[in-house]
Design an enzyme around this catalytic site. Structure first.
Site, PDB file in Angstrom:
ATOM      1  N   GLN A 121       3.476   9.846   1.085  1.00  0.00           N
ATOM      2  CA  GLN A 121       4.759   9.140   1.131  1.00  0.00           C
ATOM      3  C   GLN A 121       5.649   9.434  -0.071  1.00  0.00           C
ATOM      4  OE1 GLN A 121       2.717   5.218   2.071  1.00  0.00           O
ATOM      5  NE2 GLN A 121       4.615   5.023   3.217  1.00  0.00           N
TER       6      GLN A 121
ATOM      7  N   HIS B 206      -4.260   1.840   7.630  1.00  0.00           N
ATOM      8  CA  HIS B 206      -2.895   2.374   7.680  1.00  0.00           C
ATOM      9  C   HIS B 206      -2.741   3.508   6.649  1.00  0.00           C
ATOM     10  CE1 HIS B 206       1.649   1.667   8.029  1.00  0.00           C
ATOM     11  NE2 HIS B 206       1.549   2.449   6.957  1.00  0.00           N
ATOM     12  N   GLU B 207      -3.239   3.275   5.427  1.00  0.00           N
ATOM     13  CA  GLU B 207      -3.074   4.277   4.358  1.00  0.00           C
ATOM     14  C   GLU B 207      -3.987   5.493   4.568  1.00  0.00           C
ATOM     15  OE1 GLU B 207      -0.511   3.792   2.719  1.00  0.00           O
ATOM     16  OE2 GLU B 207      -0.276   1.643   3.039  1.00  0.00           O
TER      17      GLU B 207
ATOM     18  N   CYS C 123       6.080  -0.114   7.193  1.00  0.00           N
ATOM     19  CA  CYS C 123       5.734   1.096   6.431  1.00  0.00           C
ATOM     20  C   CYS C 123       6.946   1.501   5.604  1.00  0.00           C
ATOM     21  CB  CYS C 123       5.359   2.222   7.389  1.00  0.00           C
ATOM     22  SG  CYS C 123       4.927   3.757   6.554  1.00  0.00           S
ATOM     23  N   LEU C 124       6.731   1.813   4.322  1.00  0.00           N
ATOM     24  CA  LEU C 124       7.850   2.192   3.448  1.00  0.00           C
ATOM     25  C   LEU C 124       8.559   3.451   3.941  1.00  0.00           C
ATOM     26  CD1 LEU C 124       6.303   1.494  -0.087  1.00  0.00           C
ATOM     27  CD2 LEU C 124       7.939   0.078   1.183  1.00  0.00           C
TER      28      LEU C 124
ATOM     29  N   GLY D 239       0.844  -1.190   0.000  1.00  0.00           N
ATOM     30  CA  GLY D 239       0.000   0.000   0.000  1.00  0.00           C
ATOM     31  C   GLY D 239       0.878   1.239   0.000  1.00  0.00           C
TER      32      GLY D 239
ATOM     33  N   HIS E 260      -2.353   7.726   6.813  1.00  0.00           N
ATOM     34  CA  HIS E 260      -1.314   8.516   6.125  1.00  0.00           C
ATOM     35  C   HIS E 260      -1.895   9.793   5.525  1.00  0.00           C
ATOM     36  CE1 HIS E 260       2.529   6.521   6.209  1.00  0.00           C
ATOM     37  NE2 HIS E 260       2.081   5.397   5.707  1.00  0.00           N
TER      38      HIS E 260
HETATM   39 ZN   LIG Z   1       2.873   3.527   5.733  1.00  0.00          ZN
END
Ligand SMILES: [Zn+2]
Length: 185
Positions: A51, A146-147, A104-105, A46, A150
């Site tokens: 990000q 989660h997204e 998480c990236l 995701g 963000h």
């Molecule tokens: Zn993340």
């Protein structure tokens, strides 16, 4: 298409709420394609626009079905191996609790358990502005929450206990410092 740079915490853009998308044009669709390409290249499941340093409420998700982890074909869910673009998503209903070890990236090498709703009902628009709804469970529900966090400017350690969150903060701040030191060498 191009691969975008994924920003790491403590970049300010990760804690800034993104804005509602009102223009569903070719440039938005090109951006969505770039997000997918970036997500695949980074091996993420995701990605939120924040990000990659963009403050539009855009999320891409594709959760591969890892056959080797599965006991049988029955564990494959309808949402596995599908591309989802969520623009301006809203959680209309949630239920149950689930605890999943998340990564998480924007937090390389950080993995920890986060408590979230086990099921969520989402309303969103696709990249053409068309409304759709999904009922998400399991990892799909976790990923969506989660997204959506963000694009609300909420990073995942904010959902952890104070002790765990402090550990993540320190690890990331130390990592940032090491990067700077390495560059100076
Ligand atoms: Zn993340």
């Amino acid at each position: 298409m191009s691969i975008l740079k994924v920003v790491e915490w403590p970049a300010k853009v990760l804690e800034t709420p993104a804005e509602t998308v009102t223009k569903f044009d070719d440039s938005l669709r090109a951006f969505v394609n770039d997000m997918f390409e970036t997500m695949f290249a980074s091996k993420g499941i995701g990605l939120a626009a924040n990000q990659v340093g963009d403050l539009r409420r855009v999320i891409t998700i594709e959760i591969p079905y890892a056959k080797e982890d599965a006991e049988s074909e029955a564990t494959k869910m309808w949402w596995h191996d599908k591309r989802f673009t969520f623009i301006n998503p809203i959680i209309v209903k949630k239920s149950g609790r689930i605890s999943w070890q998340e990564g998480c990236l924007s937090f390389p090498e950080v993995y920890d358990f986060v408590d979230r709703s086990a099921e969520v009902w989402i309303k969103a628009q696709d990249e053409f502005g068309k409304d759709f709804e999904v009922h998400a469970t399991d990892l799909f529900a976790v990923c969506l929450q989660h997204e959506i966090d963000h694009i609300d400017g909420v990073v995942f350690f904010k959902r952890m206990s104070r002790l765990k969150a402090e550990r993540v903060r320190n690890k990331m701040l130390k990592r940032g410092k090491l990067d700077v030191d390495e560059k100076n060498v």
